[in-house]
Design an enzyme around this catalytic site. Sequence first.
Site, PDB file in Angstrom:
ATOM      1  N   GLU A 298      -1.740  -5.486   8.476  1.00 10.80           N
ATOM      2  CA  GLU A 298      -0.969  -4.958   9.605  1.00 10.80           C
ATOM      3  C   GLU A 298      -1.676  -5.221  10.936  1.00 10.80           C
ATOM      4  O   GLU A 298      -2.891  -5.095  11.025  1.00 10.80           O
ATOM      5  CB  GLU A 298      -0.776  -3.439   9.426  1.00 10.80           C
ATOM      6  CG  GLU A 298       0.021  -3.088   8.186  1.00 10.80           C
ATOM      7  CD  GLU A 298       0.235  -1.572   8.020  1.00 10.80           C
ATOM      8  OE1 GLU A 298      -0.184  -0.792   8.899  1.00 10.80           O
ATOM      9  OE2 GLU A 298       0.831  -1.190   6.998  1.00 10.80           O
TER      10      GLU A 298
ATOM     11  N   LYS B  71      -1.384  -9.411   2.683  1.00  6.59           N
ATOM     12  CA  LYS B  71      -0.676  -9.002   3.898  1.00  6.59           C
ATOM     13  C   LYS B  71      -1.545  -7.987   4.614  1.00  6.59           C
ATOM     14  O   LYS B  71      -2.213  -7.172   3.985  1.00  6.59           O
ATOM     15  CB  LYS B  71       0.681  -8.383   3.539  1.00  6.59           C
ATOM     16  CG  LYS B  71       1.420  -7.770   4.730  1.00  6.59           C
ATOM     17  CD  LYS B  71       2.890  -7.498   4.427  1.00  6.59           C
ATOM     18  CE  LYS B  71       3.182  -6.159   3.803  1.00  6.59           C
ATOM     19  NZ  LYS B  71       2.734  -4.973   4.559  1.00  6.59           N
TER      20      LYS B  71
ATOM     21  N   GLU C 276       8.865  -4.333  10.758  1.00  8.41           N
ATOM     22  CA  GLU C 276       9.355  -3.058  10.226  1.00  8.41           C
ATOM     23  C   GLU C 276       9.914  -2.174  11.337  1.00  8.41           C
ATOM     24  O   GLU C 276       9.256  -1.925  12.352  1.00  8.41           O
ATOM     25  CB  GLU C 276       8.206  -2.336   9.499  1.00  8.41           C
ATOM     26  CG  GLU C 276       8.640  -1.004   8.913  1.00  8.41           C
ATOM     27  CD  GLU C 276       7.673  -0.444   7.864  1.00  8.41           C
ATOM     28  OE1 GLU C 276       6.741  -1.155   7.442  1.00  8.41           O
ATOM     29  OE2 GLU C 276       7.875   0.713   7.453  1.00  8.41           O
TER      30      GLU C 276
ATOM     31  N   ASP D 177      -1.071  -6.001  -0.224  1.00  9.23           N
ATOM     32  CA  ASP D 177      -1.524  -5.389   1.029  1.00  9.23           C
ATOM     33  C   ASP D 177      -3.023  -5.170   1.014  1.00  9.23           C
ATOM     34  O   ASP D 177      -3.573  -4.622   0.047  1.00  9.23           O
ATOM     35  CB  ASP D 177      -0.855  -4.017   1.213  1.00  9.23           C
ATOM     36  CG  ASP D 177       0.412  -4.094   2.036  1.00  9.23           C
ATOM     37  OD1 ASP D 177       0.567  -5.047   2.827  1.00  9.23           O
ATOM     38  OD2 ASP D 177       1.260  -3.190   1.891  1.00  9.23           O
TER      39      ASP D 177
ATOM     40  N   ASP E  17       0.843  -1.204   0.000  1.00  7.38           N
ATOM     41  CA  ASP E  17       0.000   0.000   0.000  1.00  7.38           C
ATOM     42  C   ASP E  17       0.878   1.253   0.000  1.00  7.38           C
ATOM     43  O   ASP E  17       0.374   2.377  -0.056  1.00  7.38           O
ATOM     44  CB  ASP E  17      -1.014  -0.008   1.147  1.00  7.38           C
ATOM     45  CG  ASP E  17      -0.362  -0.102   2.509  1.00  7.38           C
ATOM     46  OD1 ASP E  17       0.877  -0.201   2.591  1.00  7.38           O
ATOM     47  OD2 ASP E  17      -1.104  -0.080   3.517  1.00  7.38           O
ATOM     48  N   SER E  18       2.208   1.065   0.001  1.00  6.50           N
ATOM     49  CA  SER E  18       3.126   2.181  -0.242  1.00  6.50           C
ATOM     50  C   SER E  18       2.906   2.744  -1.645  1.00  6.50           C
ATOM     51  O   SER E  18       3.409   3.828  -1.973  1.00  6.50           O
ATOM     52  CB  SER E  18       4.589   1.741  -0.072  1.00  6.50           C
ATOM     53  OG  SER E  18       4.855   0.566  -0.801  1.00  6.50           O
TER      54      SER E  18
HETATM   55  O1  KIV Z   1       3.582  -1.127   1.679  1.00  6.21           O
HETATM   56  C1  KIV Z   1       4.761  -1.502   1.724  1.00  6.21           C
HETATM   57  O2  KIV Z   1       5.590  -1.190   0.855  1.00  6.21           O
HETATM   58  C2  KIV Z   1       5.169  -2.321   2.862  1.00  6.21           C
HETATM   59  C3  KIV Z   1       6.639  -2.591   3.028  1.00  6.21           C
HETATM   60  C4  KIV Z   1       7.318  -1.378   3.526  1.00  6.21           C
HETATM   61  C5  KIV Z   1       6.886  -3.756   3.901  1.00  6.21           C
HETATM   62  O3  KIV Z   1       4.362  -2.749   3.616  1.00  6.21           O
END
Ligand code: KIV
Length: 270
Positions: free
Chosen positions: A121, A119, A188, A89, A50-51
């Site tokens: 959180e 994934k 992280e 994510d 989600d980055s």
């Molecule tokens: O969204 C992302 O890029 C991440 C990584 C920093 C692990 O969750």
Amino acid sequence: MATPTYSRVTTKSLQEMKTNSEKISMLTAYDFTFAGLVDASGIDIILVGDSASNVMAGHETTLPITLDQMIYHASSVVRAANRALVVVDLPFGTYQSDSKEALRSAIRIMKESGAHAVKLEGGAQVKESIERIIQAGIPVMGHLGLTPQSIYKFGTYTVRAKEDQEAQQLLKDTKMLEKLGCFGVVLEKIPAALAQQATQSVRIPIIGIGAGGAVDGQVLVLHDMLGMNKEFSPRFLRRYADLDKVIIKAITQYTQDVKSQDFPNEKEQY
Ligand code: KIV
């Protein structure tokens, strides 16, 4: 025993890599072209993070990205990934309120993008969501430590779990994620010694970002490690290229060539 080679990385392969002490490589990608290059380079896991909210859309945090936008990025990546396991994510707001919504979100990602895993959180607070998604047959990767979707709760992107209470909770959550059936966990920005302890306490692979070298693998954001975003400079980031310079040089030259009518020349026309 010789290290096995994998024509397609699966959650089972990742488990074997940990057992064989082979480190796992993971990078983000958000589009077809970059994902093809990342996959061809032999990466084990591509994370459609989600980055994308920061890197692709220019938002300050990961919070604004939507499920539809994540599915768009994920389906582009899946079309390019021939070898890597593709993990996507679950974006903020699609799994925290109740476990049925979490399952619906995970199912949409799997069905509409063709990705291999999701994934999300958090630890104990998202236990039911993780349980329900795994029961439906969808592989889940956890993410603990600095969890960017909670940035407004933390108030800062500094190192997490330096105090004993948060460190103990992180160790407990890591074990809980293993017990629930997660196939791996991202840790992280936490102290390296704590990441090592967490890694040794479970059988599933632990992937670190800013968590030192004693974990089972490493993940970075692609655009950061390629040097395309020089404003972001945390201590854990190693830059493997200065692509910003390469790209700016090429585009500056192109502009000059257009202005000076050097481009196109006779061979570059019909
Ligand atoms: O969204 C992302 O890029 C991440 C990584 C920093 C692990 O969750």
